[in-house]
Write a protein that holds these residues in place. Structure first.
Motif, PDB file in Angstrom:
ATOM      1  N   LEU B 101      47.440  40.761  40.472  1.00 48.77           N
ATOM      2  CA  LEU B 101      46.621  39.555  40.301  1.00 48.77           C
ATOM      3  C   LEU B 101      45.169  39.804  40.674  1.00 48.77           C
ATOM      4  CD1 LEU B 101      46.316  36.639  39.603  1.00 48.77           C
ATOM      5  CD2 LEU B 101      47.212  36.023  41.858  1.00 48.77           C
ATOM      6  N   ARG B 102      44.986  40.521  41.759  1.00 53.35           N
ATOM      7  CA  ARG B 102      43.608  40.814  42.198  1.00 53.35           C
ATOM      8  C   ARG B 102      42.824  41.513  41.097  1.00 53.35           C
ATOM      9  NH1 ARG B 102      41.099  45.528  44.556  1.00 53.35           N
ATOM     10  NH2 ARG B 102      39.301  44.882  45.797  1.00 53.35           N
ATOM     11  N   GLU B 103      43.467  42.459  40.464  1.00 52.33           N
ATOM     12  CA  GLU B 103      42.819  43.208  39.394  1.00 52.33           C
ATOM     13  C   GLU B 103      42.466  42.292  38.226  1.00 52.33           C
ATOM     14  OE1 GLU B 103      41.891  46.226  39.725  1.00 52.33           O
ATOM     15  OE2 GLU B 103      41.048  46.383  37.694  1.00 52.33           O
ATOM     16  N   ARG B 104      43.388  41.405  37.895  1.00 49.26           N
ATOM     17  CA  ARG B 104      43.146  40.485  36.795  1.00 49.26           C
ATOM     18  C   ARG B 104      41.941  39.588  37.088  1.00 49.26           C
ATOM     19  NH1 ARG B 104      48.706  37.455  36.397  1.00 49.26           N
ATOM     20  NH2 ARG B 104      49.589  38.828  37.989  1.00 49.26           N
ATOM     21  N   MET B 105      41.910  39.050  38.295  1.00 48.07           N
ATOM     22  CA  MET B 105      40.815  38.140  38.647  1.00 48.07           C
ATOM     23  C   MET B 105      39.483  38.887  38.704  1.00 48.07           C
ATOM     24  SD  MET B 105      42.706  35.675  41.412  1.00 48.07           S
ATOM     25  CE  MET B 105      41.209  34.794  41.831  1.00 48.07           C
ATOM     26  N   LEU B 148      40.822  28.579  34.233  1.00 48.78           N
ATOM     27  CA  LEU B 148      40.981  28.308  35.658  1.00 48.78           C
ATOM     28  C   LEU B 148      42.375  27.777  35.996  1.00 48.78           C
ATOM     29  CD1 LEU B 148      37.465  26.879  36.609  1.00 48.78           C
ATOM     30  CD2 LEU B 148      38.251  29.252  36.432  1.00 48.78           C
ATOM     31  N   GLU B 149      42.924  26.940  35.154  1.00 49.88           N
ATOM     32  CA  GLU B 149      44.278  26.434  35.429  1.00 49.88           C
ATOM     33  C   GLU B 149      45.321  27.550  35.316  1.00 49.88           C
ATOM     34  OE1 GLU B 149      44.694  22.886  33.062  1.00 49.88           O
ATOM     35  OE2 GLU B 149      43.638  21.654  34.535  1.00 49.88           O
ATOM     36  N   GLU B 154      48.850  31.341  38.303  1.00 45.72           N
ATOM     37  CA  GLU B 154      49.210  32.700  38.704  1.00 45.72           C
ATOM     38  C   GLU B 154      49.093  32.889  40.212  1.00 45.72           C
ATOM     39  OE1 GLU B 154      50.454  35.279  36.488  1.00 45.72           O
ATOM     40  OE2 GLU B 154      50.748  33.282  35.621  1.00 45.72           O
ATOM     41  N   ILE B 155      48.086  32.313  40.779  1.00 48.71           N
ATOM     42  CA  ILE B 155      47.924  32.429  42.230  1.00 48.71           C
ATOM     43  C   ILE B 155      49.067  31.717  42.940  1.00 48.71           C
ATOM     44  CG2 ILE B 155      46.461  31.846  44.207  1.00 48.71           C
ATOM     45  CD1 ILE B 155      44.049  32.095  42.266  1.00 48.71           C
ATOM     46  N   ALA B 156      49.385  30.519  42.454  1.00 46.08           N
ATOM     47  CA  ALA B 156      50.486  29.762  43.061  1.00 46.08           C
ATOM     48  C   ALA B 156      51.786  30.562  42.963  1.00 46.08           C
ATOM     49  CB  ALA B 156      50.633  28.409  42.359  1.00 46.08           C
ATOM     50  N   ALA B 157      51.975  31.209  41.814  1.00 48.61           N
ATOM     51  CA  ALA B 157      53.205  31.990  41.624  1.00 48.61           C
ATOM     52  C   ALA B 157      53.269  33.188  42.559  1.00 48.61           C
ATOM     53  CB  ALA B 157      53.298  32.455  40.169  1.00 48.61           C
ATOM     54  N   ILE B 203      36.785  37.150  45.934  1.00 47.77           N
ATOM     55  CA  ILE B 203      38.153  37.110  45.399  1.00 47.77           C
ATOM     56  C   ILE B 203      39.157  37.576  46.446  1.00 47.77           C
ATOM     57  CG2 ILE B 203      39.711  38.195  43.719  1.00 47.77           C
ATOM     58  CD1 ILE B 203      37.367  38.095  41.718  1.00 47.77           C
ATOM     59  N   ASP B 204      38.832  38.672  47.118  1.00 51.10           N
ATOM     60  CA  ASP B 204      39.746  39.157  48.162  1.00 51.10           C
ATOM     61  C   ASP B 204      39.944  38.113  49.251  1.00 51.10           C
ATOM     62  OD1 ASP B 204      40.352  41.559  46.991  1.00 51.10           O
ATOM     63  OD2 ASP B 204      38.712  42.641  47.938  1.00 51.10           O
ATOM     64  N   ARG B 205      38.858  37.494  49.628  1.00 50.37           N
ATOM     65  CA  ARG B 205      38.944  36.471  50.671  1.00 50.37           C
ATOM     66  C   ARG B 205      39.849  35.341  50.223  1.00 50.37           C
ATOM     67  NH1 ARG B 205      34.151  36.710  52.407  1.00 50.37           N
ATOM     68  NH2 ARG B 205      33.099  35.535  50.775  1.00 50.37           N
ATOM     69  N   PHE B 206      39.682  34.972  48.981  1.00 50.86           N
ATOM     70  CA  PHE B 206      40.479  33.872  48.437  1.00 50.86           C
ATOM     71  C   PHE B 206      41.956  34.231  48.415  1.00 50.86           C
ATOM     72  CE2 PHE B 206      42.055  30.979  45.154  1.00 50.86           C
ATOM     73  CZ  PHE B 206      41.410  29.800  45.485  1.00 50.86           C
ATOM     74  N   LEU B 207      42.249  35.376  47.866  1.00 52.14           N
ATOM     75  CA  LEU B 207      43.660  35.768  47.737  1.00 52.14           C
ATOM     76  C   LEU B 207      44.308  35.969  49.095  1.00 52.14           C
ATOM     77  CD1 LEU B 207      43.523  38.172  44.658  1.00 52.14           C
ATOM     78  CD2 LEU B 207      44.360  35.807  44.776  1.00 52.14           C
TER      79      LEU B 207
END
Lengths: 215, 215
Positions: B101-105, B148-149, B154-157, B203-207
């Motif tokens: 996911l990180r890579e995708r974002m 964004l949705e 994906e993040i929720a998953a 992004i890292d902080r968020f994830l």
DNA sequence: GATTTTAGAGATCATTTGATCAATAAGAAA
DNA sequence: TTTCTTATTGATCAAATGATCTCTAAAATC
């Protein structure tokens, strides 16, 4: 047909409670500046002096009794809008180690967004930024030195982990919060009525990332 | 003195390599639109047709051979600026679980900021937002639904922790990143040449906050 | 090369808009 | 009440600006 792209005068009722009376210069001047703030926020800095005067219920020529030029009127608007928005005591708040850092940041951003999340401030700030006014750069410089850099220092001092934020991390936090106001007042897109929960989560996320727990 | 507050025509050399030749309509039209994009980004949507034509090295009246009105020219500018900025394949990228996911974002926001962090796009987007153009709301709506949705999903998953982000968290992430472009092109304040490190950290902080480790 | 088409220039119009100024009348001073 | 000061108005100016129209000359067509 003669069409202009400027927003023009949006359906604004001329001051209906028109006493039509002579005002003392100081009062009138203030009245003009306040109306101008609302007007330019809506119509942009290219809004016409005629539309403004109509909204005030006075003649256009009267504006020139109080201001040498439209430019000086706009300057007065800037002064009025920017003045006293940034409270010096916020700095002391951010540096007050008697309070948990999270609490300090929460209070700071609550106060800060209370101060600038207004239709007038947000839009005039954008308009003047786009117009190339030096004001914005100075404002952001002041904001950085007076509040954001101290905040950065406090976070670095509290950071448990090896990593500490740099100024760009702070701008990222700041931008994420300010963007709420941009969405609401510039793009005029729906946002939560109460911004505090979102701000709180942003701050918690930020602090957690640098090993500063909520608890 | 007759002073206007509009930025006017900033010292822009009329197309010096002036072939002064007749162009085929399609070419000329494109040339006009492209010059108009640059011009309105600089001078604002209230920039004058005369200044634009001067910059092009053509007469003002010629503009009206290609556009019925200034309004329709501005519309063509919007179309040109907005069209094809958002790549549909970004959605597939965000949903491609073969990648972390990180890579995708990371890839999404690199591509996204590559696309919109331009002087023209950033400023015209702001100008049109302030002018009350419906375009911005539609754009943001599309951005939300298309990218964004799905990202939120994906993040929720992937979220290991009990907490999952909501849409306001996503807007906060997004705003923090976009604010970089606002600082650079609207406020014209110094920003890092390479925005990727700052974006990566955001992004890292968020994830990390949602229990999705870098590793 | 002669003819036709039309991209482009130049002049001009009608409004808009920032700014100025003399005349007026509201309110203060006497 | 009368006089005086000046806030406010109304008319007007000059420049700016979107838009239109006629004429010309470059290129396409024959």
């Amino acid at each position: 047909m003669h069409m202009t792209l400027k927003p023009g005068a949006p359906t604004a009722p001329a001051n209906s409670t028109a006493p039509k009376r002579r005002l003392r210069p100081a009062e009138r001047r203030l009245q003009i500046v306040e109306a101008a703030v609302a007007f330019f926020a809506e119509a942009g800095l290219a809004g016409t002096t005629r539309d403004l005067s109509q909204r005030l219920g006075i003649t256009q020529s009267l504006l020139y009794k109080y201001f040498d030029s439209k430019e000086s009127l706009v300057e007065a608007v800037f002064e009025r809008v920017y003045l006293d928005r940034l409270q010096p005591e916020w700095r002391a708040l951010l540096l007050d180690r008697a309070l948990p850092l999270r609490e300090r940041m929460l209070r700071f951003y609550t106060a800060y967004t209370d101060a600038i999340f207004t239709y007038e401030w947000m839009r005039i700030f954008m308009f003047s930024g786009l117009a190339g006014a030096q004001l914005n750069a100075r404002y952001l410089g002041h904001l950085r030195v007076a509040f954001l850099e101290p905040m950065l220092g406090e976070i670095a001092a509290s950071a448990a982990s090896a990593r500490a934020p740099d100024m760009e991390d702070i701008w990222n936090l700041h931008g994420g919060i300010v963007y709420l106001g941009i969405r609401r007042f510039v793009y005029q897109t729906p946002t939560p009525d109460d911004v505090r929960p979102a701000i709180q989560r942003a701050i918690d996320r930020f602090l957690r990332d640098f090993g500063i727990g909520e608890r």
